[in-house]
Scaffold this motif. Structure first.
Motif, short mmCIF file in Angstrom:
data_model
loop_
_atom_site.label_atom_id
_atom_site.label_comp_id
_atom_site.label_asym_id
_atom_site.label_seq_id
_atom_site.Cartn_x
_atom_site.Cartn_y
_atom_site.Cartn_z
N LEU A 90 0.85 -1.26 -0.30
CA LEU A 90 -0.41 -0.12 -0.38
C LEU A 90 0.74 1.61 0.31
CD1 LEU A 90 -2.53 -1.30 2.53
CD2 LEU A 90 -3.21 -0.92 -0.34
N VAL A 91 1.06 2.33 -0.52
CA VAL A 91 1.34 3.19 -1.19
C VAL A 91 0.53 4.15 -0.95
CG1 VAL A 91 2.59 4.91 -3.29
CG2 VAL A 91 3.11 2.39 -2.74
N ASP A 92 0.94 5.12 0.68
CA ASP A 92 0.05 6.47 0.14
C ASP A 92 0.59 7.58 -0.11
OD1 ASP A 92 -1.75 8.16 1.42
OD2 ASP A 92 -1.15 7.26 3.94
N ILE A 93 -0.44 7.85 -1.53
CA ILE A 93 0.22 9.60 -1.99
C ILE A 93 -1.24 10.56 -0.97
CG2 ILE A 93 1.09 8.30 -3.19
CD1 ILE A 93 -1.51 9.72 -5.58
N ALA A 94 -2.27 10.46 -0.21
CA ALA A 94 -3.08 10.98 0.52
C ALA A 94 -2.82 12.67 0.26
CB ALA A 94 -3.73 10.59 1.20
N ASP A 95 -1.12 12.27 1.15
CA ASP A 95 -0.76 14.10 1.53
C ASP A 95 -0.67 14.82 0.59
OD1 ASP A 95 1.29 12.58 0.41
OD2 ASP A 95 2.38 13.09 1.75
N ARG A 96 -0.39 14.70 -1.13
CA ARG A 96 -0.95 15.16 -2.03
C ARG A 96 -2.03 15.75 -2.83
NH1 ARG A 96 4.06 11.73 -3.91
NH2 ARG A 96 2.81 11.34 -6.09
N LEU A 128 -2.44 1.82 -4.28
CA LEU A 128 -2.65 3.70 -3.10
C LEU A 128 -3.99 3.16 -3.02
CD1 LEU A 128 -2.16 5.97 -6.70
CD2 LEU A 128 -0.29 4.65 -5.47
N ILE A 129 -3.38 4.53 -1.62
CA ILE A 129 -4.31 5.32 -0.91
C ILE A 129 -4.07 6.89 -1.41
CG2 ILE A 129 -4.55 5.75 1.82
CD1 ILE A 129 -3.59 2.87 2.31
N THR A 130 -5.46 6.85 -1.59
CA THR A 130 -5.26 8.02 -2.38
C THR A 130 -5.75 9.05 -1.40
OG1 THR A 130 -7.18 7.80 -3.69
CG2 THR A 130 -5.51 7.39 -4.41
N ARG A 131 -6.85 8.85 -0.44
CA ARG A 131 -7.35 9.84 0.49
C ARG A 131 -7.34 10.09 1.72
NH1 ARG A 131 -11.54 7.19 -2.90
NH2 ARG A 131 -11.78 5.35 -1.44
N PRO A 132 -7.18 11.20 2.54
CA PRO A 132 -6.70 11.02 3.74
C PRO A 132 -7.77 10.47 4.36
CG PRO A 132 -6.07 13.32 3.01
CD PRO A 132 -7.05 12.21 1.60
N ALA A 133 -6.84 10.06 5.48
CA ALA A 133 -8.40 9.34 6.79
C ALA A 133 -8.85 10.33 7.54
CB ALA A 133 -6.61 8.92 7.88
N ASP A 195 -7.61 2.93 -4.09
CA ASP A 195 -9.37 2.91 -3.91
C ASP A 195 -9.99 4.43 -4.82
OD1 ASP A 195 -7.99 5.17 -3.51
OD2 ASP A 195 -7.71 5.62 -1.16
N ALA A 196 -9.25 4.85 -5.65
CA ALA A 196 -9.55 5.77 -6.85
C ALA A 196 -10.60 4.92 -7.89
CB ALA A 196 -8.92 6.82 -7.38
N PRO A 197 -11.51 5.41 -8.59
CA PRO A 197 -12.23 4.50 -9.75
C PRO A 197 -10.86 4.85 -10.45
CG PRO A 197 -13.43 6.94 -9.46
CD PRO A 197 -11.64 6.82 -8.12
N SER A 198 -9.64 4.86 -10.74
CA SER A 198 -9.06 4.21 -12.02
C SER A 198 -7.94 4.50 -11.38
CB SER A 198 -9.71 4.91 -13.49
OG SER A 198 -8.77 4.97 -14.44
N ILE A 199 -7.23 2.56 -11.95
CA ILE A 199 -5.72 2.85 -11.48
C ILE A 199 -4.56 4.54 -12.41
CG2 ILE A 199 -5.13 1.05 -11.41
CD1 ILE A 199 -4.40 0.61 -14.17
N ASP A 200 -5.66 4.71 -13.10
CA ASP A 200 -4.75 6.67 -14.29
C ASP A 200 -5.92 7.44 -13.20
OD1 ASP A 200 -2.87 5.55 -16.55
OD2 ASP A 200 -4.77 4.23 -16.67
N CYS A 201 -4.98 8.79 -14.12
CA CYS A 201 -6.01 10.15 -13.14
C CYS A 201 -6.70 10.18 -13.64
CB CYS A 201 -4.97 10.82 -12.82
SG CYS A 201 -4.63 12.22 -14.26
#
Length: 259
Positions: A90-96, A128-133, A195-201
């Motif tokens: 799990l790679v967390d990019i939520a800070d960005r 990817l974890i894309t959303r802040p807790a 956790d987003a709708p797609s692996i691409d932005c």
């Protein structure tokens, strides 16, 4: 005195199992243009309860098979069963993502993960974890805490992501082409997820992560739930998509096993 000896199956049972699958219902957010999810009781079966289900292949927590964007690629029923059980990274990019809703995971993010947790294992599912807790700006989680029930906030976030802006563009984070290529070529992943709708932005029109991963014969898992209930490394993912012949993907039950 007789002592109970655990069976091998009992002894091998994971300490904890976390469901990474959203619950589907008729209000769950869909890709624009996808068929509605419908569940209808069949009245002609009075003795047993039976429903008819109608839905698109890429509904809810789901798998993209190579065939989704690679003509002649493997369909969902041809994904190797060995590849459906994978170490979960799990790679967390939520800070960005608060300041950049189209943020991309880069090779630098993967290098930072490896500096903390060691080399990404071969055959992994990297998600990817894309959303802040919610309520936890630092995004930290206690891996010993019991799994929480699915948070409606996750579904609301998917709905917001899939709602286009005034220019008709939807926004959510994803993998960069370079990160996806690195994972396929240098780390031998079986899949990437999010956790987003797609692996691409959401703003992507070229879909480089899809082409890098599905083009290499690997698969993707999108709209994962409850990733913050897990540590960044150490869990094993079980990915079980619907197995229909010739499918481009399908809804999946995804579980994480923790020893």
């Amino acid at each position: 005195m007789h002592h109970h000896t655990p069976t091998a199956a009992h002894a091998a049972r994971p300490r904890r199992i976390v469901d990474l699958t959203h619950t589907l219902d008729e209000d769950f957010p869909l890709w624009p243009g996808d068929p509605l999810f419908r569940m209808r009781r069949i009245r002609e079966a009075p003795e047993f309860l039976v429903h008819e289900l109608c839905f698109g292949e890429h509904t809810g927590t789901h798998v993209d098979a190579p065939l989704h964007c690679v003509p002649g690629g493997d369909a969902v029923d041809r994904i190797r069963v060995d590849d459906l059980l994978a170490p979960l990274v799990l790679v967390d990019i939520a800070d960005r993502t608060a300041s950049d809703p189209d943020a991309l995971a880069t090779p630098a993010d993967l290098a930072a993960w490896e500096s903390l947790h060691g080399r990404i294992p071969d055959g992994a599912l990297v998600a990817l974890i894309t959303r802040p807790a919610r309520g936890r700006p630092d995004g930290k989680v206690n891996p010993e805490a019991p799994a929480q029930p699915h948070d409606d906030a996750e579904v609301h976030a998917l709905t917001r992501s899939l709602t286009p802006d005034a220019a008709g563009i939807a926004h959510w984070p994803g993998f960069s082409r370079e990160a996806a290529e690195f994972l396929v070529q240098r780390r031998a992943v079986v899949a990437i997820g999010t956790d987003a709708p797609s692996i691409d932005c959401g703003a992507s029109t070229a879909f480089p992560a899809h082409h890098a991963v599905l083009g290499a014969g690997r698969y993707a898992v999108e709209m994962l739930a409850a990733l913050r209930a897990l540590p960044p490394a150490g869990a094993t993912a079980v990915v079980a998509p619907l197995k229909h012949r010739g499918g481009s993907g399908g809804p999946a039950r995804v579980l994480a096993l923790l020893d």
